[in-house]
Enzyme design. Structure first.
Site, short mmCIF file in Angstrom:
data_model
loop_
_atom_site.label_atom_id
_atom_site.label_comp_id
_atom_site.label_asym_id
_atom_site.label_seq_id
_atom_site.Cartn_x
_atom_site.Cartn_y
_atom_site.Cartn_z
N LYS A 219 15.28 6.38 105.83
CA LYS A 219 14.38 5.32 105.37
C LYS A 219 15.16 4.39 104.44
CE LYS A 219 11.80 3.98 102.03
NZ LYS A 219 12.02 2.58 102.21
N GLU A 294 21.51 10.93 94.22
CA GLU A 294 22.46 10.00 93.59
C GLU A 294 21.61 8.99 92.85
OE1 GLU A 294 25.68 10.19 93.60
OE2 GLU A 294 26.08 11.62 95.21
N CYS A 328 25.15 1.30 90.61
CA CYS A 328 24.86 2.44 89.72
C CYS A 328 26.05 2.77 88.84
CB CYS A 328 24.49 3.64 90.57
SG CYS A 328 25.71 3.94 91.86
N GLU A 425 19.37 1.12 82.35
CA GLU A 425 20.34 0.60 83.32
C GLU A 425 20.04 -0.89 83.49
OE1 GLU A 425 19.69 2.31 87.18
OE2 GLU A 425 21.84 2.42 87.60
#
Ligand code: NAP
Length: 522
Positions: A219, A294, A328, A425
């Site tokens: 997906k 992850e 990331c 982040e």
């Protein structure tokens, strides 16, 4: 957001809906599939797939619902793709389940050959794939080409690695026994991927999974389905059998729940935000699936007084501004030792000022748009919080004059670890500089976060390189280098940045089960 989308089912918006688009990044409808002018630049039009892939067949959503795919740089409609849910996912799982037997029984060398062919096709169509990435994700074309090479490298690596799933014979404890360990594919894998690397993140999962005999239901993100579908078409062309690689698009939580609830799905592999990763981890408990995650990072980039300043500026720039800060492993906190702070801040800001912002299709552009309005609003919130707590804007600090979702490459000075810009982040083109005095202080600031994905340090001291890289609570450490990800090295985080590793000889273990076999009475 889900409610808003449902409310918009079937509504047709005028093409000058820019502001609305920014507020509602994707709208659902039942409109006829159409493609834009820019997308017609594809050399091979057959790579523009606008349906899901189930059991080797291209299919619409069962209720006909679609969702728009748009170019974040222009707002242009690229295509409408199916908005699928539970039923389509269940069929994709059945298809993966029934193909598992035949695919896993092929020899490792045969699976490797087909993966190798897929790798070759990905590279042969690199221009088309890069165009799709730039159009739906926004990164500059050169970076998109880099992503194609990066993604393909995982398919090549695991095509070779398929033949190296070695097993063990254990020295026996009883003379009439022989003890073996064999490794077998885990089974059907549910793979959920983000928008920031539309090809790379799928390749890092599909490569090892297919290599060892697993089959998948993938997906991709709703923002970037076209790259995933084109890659799946090339997999079919390469001889990956129908049903081995299925792609469903649409309602994320419904698709996710169908994958989690199924007892046929034995593994969930996810790349994305920590919040969704936690949900998937919890949801996997019910059927006790193998899980690899992850997740998000909060990378420190530590520049010591003894660093080579040119190397540090170049490395930090790459670590921070790749994909407009939307990776990331992007440097989220740039810690600079006090003796070099002013010199570094000046040289770094001069380099940032030169970054050309624009549509990723234009020559010379190195900074594309952010993925959507929510991302820009987040960046604005973090910058506002930082300045309200005493940080100063060295460069940028506002939306770019290009409008849409463009934000100026920004440098913030005198940040500290209490500011949101250092705790969350950023996922945008904002570099925050923090001042520190000692090595111990730098390590303490760097480790003061729940994340633990990537960290960077710049120093010319070998002893310090060892000391600091060992003390950092991170899964990846770059020393005097800002771009360190490669298919041959393990990628993954510690703490709340995830579980498991992708790439390298370790990456295939995530898709294998270990079985102990005891021969008795021999
Ligand atoms: P996200 O919002 O977590 O979405 C990731 C994927 O999960 C998308 O396909 C999304 O679908 C899907 N999803 C959302 N809610 C779900 C649910 N309830 N159940 C199942 N699936 C669900 O993350 P993102 O914004 O796309 O990506 C950015 C994040 O990914 C950042 O935090 C970044 O650090 C992280 N990331 C990590 C790595 C790594 O290797 N550690 C690499 C790249 C990115 P829709 O898009 O269709 O909603």
């Amino acid at each position: 957001m889900a409610l808003l989308r449902v409310a918009l089912t079937g509504c047709h918006l005028p093409s000058t809906y820019c502001r609305l688009r920014l507020l509602l990044p994707r709208q659902m409808g039942t409109t006829t599939r159409q493609s834009s002018d820019t997308i017609s630049r594809l050399r091979e039009s057959g790579l523009l797939k606008t349906q899901g892939l189930i059991g080797g067949k291209w299919v619409d959503s069962y209720d006909g619902k679609t969702i728009k795919v748009e170019n974040p740089a222009t707002g242009e409609l690229l295509a409408n793709v199916p908005f699928m849910g539970k039923k389509e996912t269940e069929d994709a799982i059945s298809s993966a389940y029934s193909t598992f037997n035949s695919w896993s029984k092929l020899s490792a060398s045969e699976r490797g050959k087909r993966l190798r062919k897929w790798y070759e096709l990905l590279l042969a169509h690199k221009d088309d794939l890069a165009l799709l990435i730039t159009l739906e994700q926004g990164k500059p074309l050169k970076e998109a080409l880099g992503e194609v090479a990066y993604g393909a490298s995982f398919i090549e690596f695991f095509a070779e690695e398929a033949k190296r799933v070695y097993c063990d014979i254990i020295p026996t404890t009883q003379n009439d026994r022989r003890l073996l360990v064999i490794k077998q594919p885990v089974g059907v894998v549910g793979a959920i991927t983000p928008w920031n690397f539309p090809l790379g993140m799928i390749a890092r999962k599909a490569g090892p999974a297919l290599a060892c005999g697993c089959t998948l239901v993938v997906k991709p993100s709703e923002y970037t389905p076209l790259t995933a579908l084109a890659a799946a078409e090339l997999a079919l062309q390469a001889g990956i059998p129908p049903g081995a690689l299925n792609v469903v698009l649409g309602n994320a939580s419904e698709i996710g729940d169908a994958l989690l609830e199924s007892t046929q799905v034995r593994k969930i592999t996810f790349t994305g935000s920590t919040a969704v990763g936690k949900k998937l981890m919890a949801g996997s408990a019910n059927t006790v699936k193998k899980v690899s995650l992850e997740l998000g990072g909060n990378a420190p980039c530590i520049v010591f007084d003894d660093a080579d300043i040119d190397v540090a500026v170049k490395g930090t720039l790459a670590a921070k501004f790749r994909n407009s800060g939307q990776t990331c492993v992007c440097a989220n906190r740039i810690l600079v030792q006090e003796g070099i702070y002013d010199k570094f801040a000046k040289a770094f800001s001069e380099s940032v000022q030169k970054l050309q912002v624009g549509n990723g299709l234009e020559e010379g552009v190195v900074q594309g748009p952010l993925i959507n309005e929510t991302a820009v609003e987040k960046v604005e919130r973090l910058v506002k919080d930082a300045t309200s707590k005493g940080a100063n804007i060295v460069l940028g600090g506002k939306r770019h004059s290009l409008g849409m979702t463009f934000y100026e490459p920004t440098v913030i000075g005198n940040a500290n670890n209490e500011m949101l810009v250092c705790r969350e982040e950023i996922f945008g083109p904002v570099a925050s500089l923090l001042r520190f005095k000692t090595e111990e202080e730098a390590i303490s600031i760097a480790n003061d976060t729940n994340a633990g994905l990537a960290a960077y340090l710049f120093t010319q001291s070998i002893p310090r390189s060892w000391r600091v890289s060992e003390a950092l609570e991170y899964g990846l450490v770059g020393i005097n280098e800002g771009l360190i990800s490669t298919e041959v090295a393990p990628f993954g985080g510690v703490k709340q940045s995830g579980l498991g590793r992708e790439g390298s000889k370790y990456g295939i273990d995530e898709y294998l089960e270990i079985k102990y076999v005891c021969f008795g009475n021999i």
